[in-house]
Every structure is written in structure tokens, then in C-alpha cells.
Design a protein around this motif. Structure first.
Motif: not given
Length: 178
Positions: A72-78
Motif C-alpha cells: 500500500f505504501y509503495n502504491q502511495a509513493q507511486s
């Protein structure tokens, strides 16, 4: 001075007796007050365990699998790099909710109807020695502002990302005391 008392026709002996009586009554009231106060304090105090018995809190650590929260965090960064800030906040919220759900599973508490602020409170009450409350309240507030269409600055979005990552990192292994 005795002459002055004679002029006013004050009986010196009566004045002396009256003074002694007043001092005795005041002393009796003070002594009675202190005795009653001591008795109430004695009954109000909890009995202390003997000095050789020390109550120790049970302390342990719980480990959380944060792999889903990291995705979820990596998706948020994207989304942040793409400028889709509403999605950034929602992904951060989902990451934190995922972590907190897993923590609550350790305490056998269902979390479906709870928001992250409620979850954070329950986690703290259950003895987790790390408090997430301020971060979670602010993250939730940013999310609510975005839901109603209020302007949220890029700095606030960046803060949400950092707070999310910090919560994930801390939650890998949490100290708990009972």
C-alpha cells in the motif's frame, strides 16, 4: 496598662479566664481535626504489598507481517509521483489500517467497523507501549479534508507518506506490557 483596663472597667481576671477558655477550645478543635483527618487518610489509602513482593508487568513483543502495508505504501509513493494526492492519502490510510488490523488480531478484537483512530486507541489501551494517536489523528484529518474537497498542501501529503512509513516500520515488532 492595668490603668487603661481599669478605666474601661474590664475585669482582668475575667479576660484571662476567657482567653484560656478560647485557647483550649481552639486547641481541642485542631487536635480533633488532625485525628479525624488521619483516620480518613488511613482508610483512603490502598494497602501496599509487602516490600519483598514486587508486582512486575508482563512484557513481550508482537511481530506483525507488514508486507501488505508496504505494498500500500509503495502504491502511495507511486501516486505521489503522479500527483494523485487523494489516492496517496487513501493508500496511506489503508496501509495503517492494515497494520492496526493485524495488531488487533493479536488481542482477538474485531476491527471491521473501526477507523484508524479508534484502532489506535484500543491498541494503546491493550498495552502496546508505542502511541500512534497523534499521527493517526492527523492522517485521518487530512483524509477527511480531502473527502469533503478541502485543499490539502503537498507538504501535508508528504507528511502523510512519512507518517505512514514510520508507523509501518515501528509496527514490525511492538513492545507490549500487561
Amino acid at each position: 496598662m492595668i490603668f487603661w483596663l481599669d478605666v474601661l472597667q474590664v475585669d482582668v481576671f475575667a479576660l484571662l479566664i476567657w482567653s484560656i477558655i478560647v485557647v483550649c477550645i481552639m486547641s481541642a478543635v485542631i487536635v480533633t481535626y488532625n485525628i479525624v483527618k488521619g483516620v480518613f487518610e488511613l482508610y483512603a489509602r490502598k494497602p501496599k504489598p509487602p516490600s519483598f513482593i514486587k508486582e512486575k508487568e508482563k512484557e513481550f513483543f508482537i511481530s506483525i507481517d507488514v508486507s501488505e502495508a508496504i505494498s500500500f505504501y509503495n502504491q502511495a509513493q507511486s501516486y505521489f509521483e503522479q500527483g494523485e494526492y487523494k489516492n496517496v492519502v487513501q493508500c496511506c490510510y489503508n496501509a495503517v489500517k492494515n497494520v492496526f488490523t493485524k495488531i488487533l488480531v493479536h488481542f482477538n478484537i474485531p476491527s471491521e467497523d473501526l477507523n484508524i483512530v479508534d484502532m489506535s486507541y484500543i491498541i494503546q489501551v491493550k498495552g502496546v507501549r508505542v502511541s500512534f494517536m497523534e499521527y493517526v489523528q492527523h492522517l485521518n484529518f487530512i483524509r477527511l479534508r480531502m473527502i469533503v474537497g478541502q485543499i490539502v498542501s503537498k507538504d501535508e501529503i508528504l507528511w502523510a507518506l512519512k507518517a505512514c512509513r514510520a508507523i509501518i516500520d515501528v509496527s514490525k515488532e511492538l513492545p507490549v506490557s500487561i
